[in-house]
Scaffold this motif. Structure first.
Motif, PDB file in Angstrom:
ATOM      1  N   GLU A   1      -2.817  -3.173   8.015  1.00 12.71           N
ATOM      2  CA  GLU A   1      -3.215  -2.131   7.068  1.00 12.71           C
ATOM      3  C   GLU A   1      -2.664  -2.427   5.671  1.00 12.71           C
TER       4      GLU A   1
ATOM      5  N   ARG B   1      -8.192   3.193  -0.619  1.00 12.59           N
ATOM      6  CA  ARG B   1      -8.244   4.098   0.533  1.00 12.59           C
ATOM      7  C   ARG B   1      -8.379   3.257   1.791  1.00 12.59           C
ATOM      8  N   LEU B   2      -7.645   3.636   2.811  1.00 15.89           N
ATOM      9  CA  LEU B   2      -7.757   2.994   4.111  1.00 15.89           C
ATOM     10  C   LEU B   2      -8.870   3.707   4.867  1.00 15.89           C
TER      11      LEU B   2
ATOM     12  N   ALA C   1      -9.938  -1.459   4.188  1.00 14.22           N
ATOM     13  CA  ALA C   1      -9.524  -0.729   2.997  1.00 14.22           C
ATOM     14  C   ALA C   1     -10.564  -0.954   1.918  1.00 14.22           C
TER      15      ALA C   1
ATOM     16  N   ALA D   1      -4.983  -3.270   2.361  1.00 15.62           N
ATOM     17  CA  ALA D   1      -4.843  -2.489   1.128  1.00 15.62           C
ATOM     18  C   ALA D   1      -4.518  -3.398  -0.056  1.00 15.62           C
TER      19      ALA D   1
END
Length: 195
Positions: A122, A163-164, A155, A126
């Protein structure tokens, strides 16, 4: 009648300058060998004891791992207790490119091996949505909307905001063990601790 004035003292002799330059050049070579041995996986330079050199190399790798963990906290947390050894194994023969870039390169290497933890995936997605990094030059901000994927995480960056959209898949959690009555205790552990 004019008399010639004595020549001004211009410093050390030419032979002295050459000897000084040779010493300085040799010292610079020795320093470069030492730095390469400590941070870039180079061979141990002549005249240095191997044990203190290895201890210094290990200490510098730990310091470098800490600096990278400050820039990549989710990656470090995702690897948990294995962070230091994973980073040291990856960084042992590589000179540093800076903490941000070292973490980025490590995350990409882990992704290629299929060993990138979900939190690190994640974080990588990002970063790749927000910044452009080719592995050679310093990262630079993206100006246009961008989407990035890493380890199942997706992302998107629009107008400078990231935004994920989809988190990385997590392995299924183990079911908490139950007490003798079939219900898990309040802490979710198999053993009830009492006073």
């Amino acid at each position: 009648m004019t008399s010639a004035s004595p020549p001004a003292d211009t410093g050390p002799s030419v032979a002295g300058d050459r000897a000084s330059d040779a010493r300085t050049g040799r010292l610079a070579e020795r320093q470069a060998e030492l730095v390469a041995a400590l941070v870039a996986g180079g061979p141990s330079p002549e005249g240095f004891a191997p044990a203190p050199l290895a201890a210094t190399r290990a200490a510098l790798l730990r310091k470098r791992a800490g600096e990278v963990a400050r820039h990549w906290p989710l990656l470090a947390a995702g690897l948990g207790a294995g962070w230091s050894s994973t980073f040291a194994g990856w960084a042992a023969g590589r000179p540093t490119a800076g903490s941000l870039r070292d973490g980025w390169d490590l995350a990409r290497a882990l992704r290629e091996r299929g060993a990138l933890p979900p939190a690190g995936a994640e974080e990588l997605a990002a970063r790749e949505a927000r910044l452009r990094y080719d592995g050679c030059r310093a990262p630079s901000p993206r100006r246009l909307p961008a989407m990035a994927r890493a380890g199942g995480a997706v992302a998107v960056q629009i107008a400078g905001r990231v935004r994920l959209l989809r988190p990385a898949p997590r392995p299924p959690a183990a079911r908490p063990a139950a007490d003798g009555d079939g219900a898990p205790d309040a802490a979710g552990s198999a053993v009830w601790i009492s006073d």
